[in-house]
Scaffold this motif. Sequence first.
Motif, PDB file in Angstrom:
ATOM      1  N   PRO A   7       0.827  -1.212   0.000  1.00 61.43           N
ATOM      2  CA  PRO A   7       0.000   0.000   0.000  1.00 61.43           C
ATOM      3  C   PRO A   7       0.861   1.261   0.000  1.00 61.43           C
ATOM      4  CG  PRO A   7       0.080  -0.914   2.200  1.00 61.43           C
ATOM      5  CD  PRO A   7       0.920  -1.818   1.333  1.00 61.43           C
ATOM      6  N   TYR A   8       1.947   1.233  -0.768  1.00 64.94           N
ATOM      7  CA  TYR A   8       2.795   2.427  -0.884  1.00 64.94           C
ATOM      8  C   TYR A   8       3.620   2.266  -2.156  1.00 64.94           C
ATOM      9  CZ  TYR A   8       5.643  -1.059   1.523  1.00 64.94           C
ATOM     10  OH  TYR A   8       6.249  -2.244   1.886  1.00 64.94           O
ATOM     11  N   LYS A   9       4.179   3.363  -2.627  1.00 65.26           N
ATOM     12  CA  LYS A   9       5.132   3.267  -3.744  1.00 65.26           C
ATOM     13  C   LYS A   9       6.481   3.756  -3.239  1.00 65.26           C
ATOM     14  CE  LYS A   9       3.634   7.752  -5.609  1.00 65.26           C
ATOM     15  NZ  LYS A   9       3.027   8.473  -6.749  1.00 65.26           N
ATOM     16  N   ILE A  10       7.531   3.304  -3.905  1.00 68.55           N
ATOM     17  CA  ILE A  10       8.886   3.595  -3.420  1.00 68.55           C
ATOM     18  C   ILE A  10       9.278   5.017  -3.810  1.00 68.55           C
ATOM     19  CG2 ILE A  10      11.285   2.827  -3.521  1.00 68.55           C
ATOM     20  CD1 ILE A  10       9.453   0.652  -2.467  1.00 68.55           C
ATOM     21  N   LYS A  11       9.864   5.749  -2.873  1.00 67.83           N
ATOM     22  CA  LYS A  11      10.321   7.110  -3.173  1.00 67.83           C
ATOM     23  C   LYS A  11      11.837   7.199  -3.103  1.00 67.83           C
ATOM     24  CE  LYS A  11       7.936  10.829  -2.124  1.00 67.83           C
ATOM     25  NZ  LYS A  11       7.312  11.966  -1.438  1.00 67.83           N
ATOM     26  N   LEU A  47      17.532  -9.935   7.441  1.00 71.83           N
ATOM     27  CA  LEU A  47      16.372 -10.348   8.240  1.00 71.83           C
ATOM     28  C   LEU A  47      16.790 -10.601   9.684  1.00 71.83           C
ATOM     29  CD1 LEU A  47      14.562 -12.744   5.730  1.00 71.83           C
ATOM     30  CD2 LEU A  47      14.493 -10.231   5.876  1.00 71.83           C
ATOM     31  N   LEU A  48      17.887  -9.948  10.114  1.00 72.20           N
ATOM     32  CA  LEU A  48      18.342 -10.113  11.496  1.00 72.20           C
ATOM     33  C   LEU A  48      17.254  -9.673  12.458  1.00 72.20           C
ATOM     34  CD1 LEU A  48      20.938 -10.703  13.335  1.00 72.20           C
ATOM     35  CD2 LEU A  48      21.155  -8.200  13.412  1.00 72.20           C
ATOM     36  N   THR A  49      16.674  -8.482  12.162  1.00 75.26           N
ATOM     37  CA  THR A  49      15.703  -7.932  13.095  1.00 75.26           C
ATOM     38  C   THR A  49      14.760  -6.968  12.405  1.00 75.26           C
ATOM     39  OG1 THR A  49      15.414  -6.637  15.122  1.00 75.26           O
ATOM     40  CG2 THR A  49      17.274  -6.030  13.722  1.00 75.26           C
ATOM     41  N   ASP A  50      13.575  -6.790  13.010  1.00 79.22           N
ATOM     42  CA  ASP A  50      12.645  -5.741  12.568  1.00 79.22           C
ATOM     43  C   ASP A  50      12.800  -4.520  13.469  1.00 79.22           C
ATOM     44  OD1 ASP A  50      11.627  -7.008  14.854  1.00 79.22           O
ATOM     45  OD2 ASP A  50       9.585  -6.358  14.412  1.00 79.22           O
ATOM     46  N   SER A  51      13.808  -4.541  14.319  1.00 81.85           N
ATOM     47  CA  SER A  51      14.005  -3.475  15.305  1.00 81.85           C
ATOM     48  C   SER A  51      14.876  -2.366  14.726  1.00 81.85           C
ATOM     49  CB  SER A  51      14.686  -4.034  16.557  1.00 81.85           C
ATOM     50  OG  SER A  51      14.880  -3.002  17.485  1.00 81.85           O
ATOM     51  N   GLY A  52      14.249  -1.204  14.473  1.00 82.37           N
ATOM     52  CA  GLY A  52      15.005  -0.052  13.987  1.00 82.37           C
ATOM     53  C   GLY A  52      15.364  -0.139  12.524  1.00 82.37           C
ATOM     54  N   THR A  53      14.932  -1.185  11.844  1.00 80.44           N
ATOM     55  CA  THR A  53      15.314  -1.390  10.423  1.00 80.44           C
ATOM     56  C   THR A  53      14.159  -1.045   9.489  1.00 80.44           C
ATOM     57  OG1 THR A  53      14.538  -3.660  10.673  1.00 80.44           O
ATOM     58  CG2 THR A  53      16.908  -3.265  10.996  1.00 80.44           C
ATOM     59  N   ASN A  54      13.117  -0.450   9.997  1.00 79.94           N
ATOM     60  CA  ASN A  54      11.920  -0.170   9.196  1.00 79.94           C
ATOM     61  C   ASN A  54      12.103   1.069   8.338  1.00 79.94           C
ATOM     62  OD1 ASN A  54      10.377  -2.304  10.614  1.00 79.94           O
ATOM     63  ND2 ASN A  54      10.835  -0.982  12.349  1.00 79.94           N
ATOM     64  N   ALA A  55      11.356   1.159   7.244  1.00 78.16           N
ATOM     65  CA  ALA A  55      11.446   2.350   6.379  1.00 78.16           C
ATOM     66  C   ALA A  55      10.466   3.403   6.880  1.00 78.16           C
ATOM     67  CB  ALA A  55      11.103   1.966   4.953  1.00 78.16           C
ATOM     68  N   MET A  56      10.983   4.630   7.011  1.00 78.13           N
ATOM     69  CA  MET A  56      10.094   5.721   7.419  1.00 78.13           C
ATOM     70  C   MET A  56       9.355   6.216   6.172  1.00 78.13           C
ATOM     71  SD  MET A  56      11.564   7.851  10.527  1.00 78.13           S
ATOM     72  CE  MET A  56      12.764   8.916   9.712  1.00 78.13           C
ATOM     73  N   ARG A 410       7.951  -2.302   5.541  1.00 75.04           N
ATOM     74  CA  ARG A 410       7.986  -1.414   4.359  1.00 75.04           C
ATOM     75  C   ARG A 410       9.359  -1.357   3.686  1.00 75.04           C
ATOM     76  NH1 ARG A 410       4.645   3.756   6.818  1.00 75.04           N
ATOM     77  NH2 ARG A 410       6.729   4.291   7.653  1.00 75.04           N
ATOM     78  N   VAL A 411      10.153  -2.447   3.812  1.00 76.26           N
ATOM     79  CA  VAL A 411      11.524  -2.415   3.266  1.00 76.26           C
ATOM     80  C   VAL A 411      11.669  -3.339   2.065  1.00 76.26           C
ATOM     81  CG1 VAL A 411      13.912  -3.053   3.808  1.00 76.26           C
ATOM     82  CG2 VAL A 411      12.555  -1.755   5.467  1.00 76.26           C
ATOM     83  N   TYR A 412      11.250  -4.595   2.215  1.00 79.58           N
ATOM     84  CA  TYR A 412      11.458  -5.579   1.157  1.00 79.58           C
ATOM     85  C   TYR A 412      10.151  -5.874   0.417  1.00 79.58           C
ATOM     86  CZ  TYR A 412      16.017  -6.357   3.343  1.00 79.58           C
ATOM     87  OH  TYR A 412      17.277  -6.175   3.844  1.00 79.58           O
ATOM     88  N   THR A 413      10.319  -6.343  -0.855  1.00 76.43           N
ATOM     89  CA  THR A 413       9.118  -6.737  -1.615  1.00 76.43           C
ATOM     90  C   THR A 413       8.953  -8.244  -1.518  1.00 76.43           C
ATOM     91  OG1 THR A 413      10.316  -7.254  -3.626  1.00 76.43           O
ATOM     92  CG2 THR A 413       9.690  -4.932  -3.302  1.00 76.43           C
TER      93      THR A 413
END
Length: 456
Positions: A7-11, A47-56, A410-413
């Motif tokens: 539900p987003y496009k890449i910027k 894929l180490l973690t979802d902690s702090g690795t998310n896309a803003m 919101r990082v990988y497809t």
Amino acid sequence: QRPWAEPYKIKAVEPIRMTTREYREQAIREAGYNTFLLRSEDVYIDLLTDSGTNAMSDRQWGALMMGDEAYAGARSFFRLEEAVREIYGFKYVVPTHQGRGAEHLISRILIKPGDYIPGNMYFTTTRTHQELQGGTFVDVIIDEAHDPQASHPFKGNVDIAKFEALIDRVGADKIPYINVALTVNMAGGQPVSMANLREVRKVCDRHGIRMWSDATRAVENAYFIKEREEGYQDKPVREILKEMMSYFDGCTMSGKKDCLVNIGGFLAMNEEWILQKAREQVVIFEGMPTYGGLAGRDMEAIAQGIYEMVDDDYIAHRIHQVRYLGEQLLEAGIPIVQPIGGHAVFLDARAFLPHIPQDQFPAQALAAALYVDSGVRAMERGIVSAGRNPQTGEHNYPKLELVRLTIPRRVYTDRHMDVVAYSVKHLWKERDTIRGLRMVYEPPTLRFFTARFEPI
Ligand SMILES: CC1=C(O)/C(=C\N=C(/Cc2ccc(O)c(F)c2)C(=O)O)C(COP(=O)(O)O)=CN1
């Protein structure tokens, strides 16, 4: 059936590259067969973690420019406070640099030496801060949570009988609070049902025990309630989250997960005396109560992330992307924790590598083998993470010996998920060639972050 799309496009994009096998064999050796010690640039899909690795989002990046960097009374603090009040429903909030900053504060405020803190399965930093204050963590999660193949819809649930047995054994005055993690990370990102929260609340009210939440992935928990619990299908996740949090006296929060930021956390509560204590402590360990170790821009990003995280399209896609990977592995007959969790697919390393005894660190070996096979970085969540029993010095031997494939938000497809699935399936065919490890360097606490290993 129309296919799912993000539900987003890449910027903006950040190039990633595939390395060669020999390069990765060298890299993992230098990293002591510990994926935490790999360099990010040597990792293809992280894929180490979802902690702090998310896309803003663009709005979060825009909010950074609005950060008020005043030392005291910053506008950005009041925006964060407003977002927590509106979405989580707690009266007061104290920012911290990340989740363990909040765990540190609440442990110091509520735990006395000799206290017991019941919780639905341990988490490493949470238990460490409870033990640092002389408390003892007591696992009161339902038995199914410790069985990777048990397919209970709410494996994170508190076993009320276990909770009450602890109260009978040690007395309510020795239990400052119960810590209910939403979701339960170490069980495989497993949710707690609303009905169970209501039951826990009743027991707490009966005995005057506080009910605290580790709300780090509470939005994912809300989504599972929407999917699996009677009466919630038509409610927006935002409403379900608000009801969940209404049963709690407060929460610790690592904003690095649900709140879609790279750093930040907070302690939220309803009782003013706890706020007062937290403000006294936070100035010692984190910073003024209106910034708590964060820049104004960080608080702006968290506030915006709190509004974005409860968007129903966003969270539905997030959960389905994890499920998309897990279902490919299930189809290939690969043992993973079921039901598939909210933030990760957890490989059952004990079933994957039955020829490796637990004290040769099967999950550690599997995570290292996955990296060598495809440059995918996963995290060990087994005996190494469980550490040693402080009394006996012996390894803790957890039933769950897992490798966590953690999906950042919101990082990988889904194409990246296909690459990961391909690699895990390839390893599954070659699993007999994977050998155990010996630990050649063991730090005294939270050993998994920096321990080093060699193949046996
Ligand atoms: C349910 C919960 C967490 O998942 C959590 C963190 N989680 C991490 C990072 C991490 C933490 C400890 C490890 O053993 C680990 F190897 C990885 C993670 O990857 O899952 C924290 C603490 O929040 P902080 O990281 O913001 O301080 C509190 N509660």
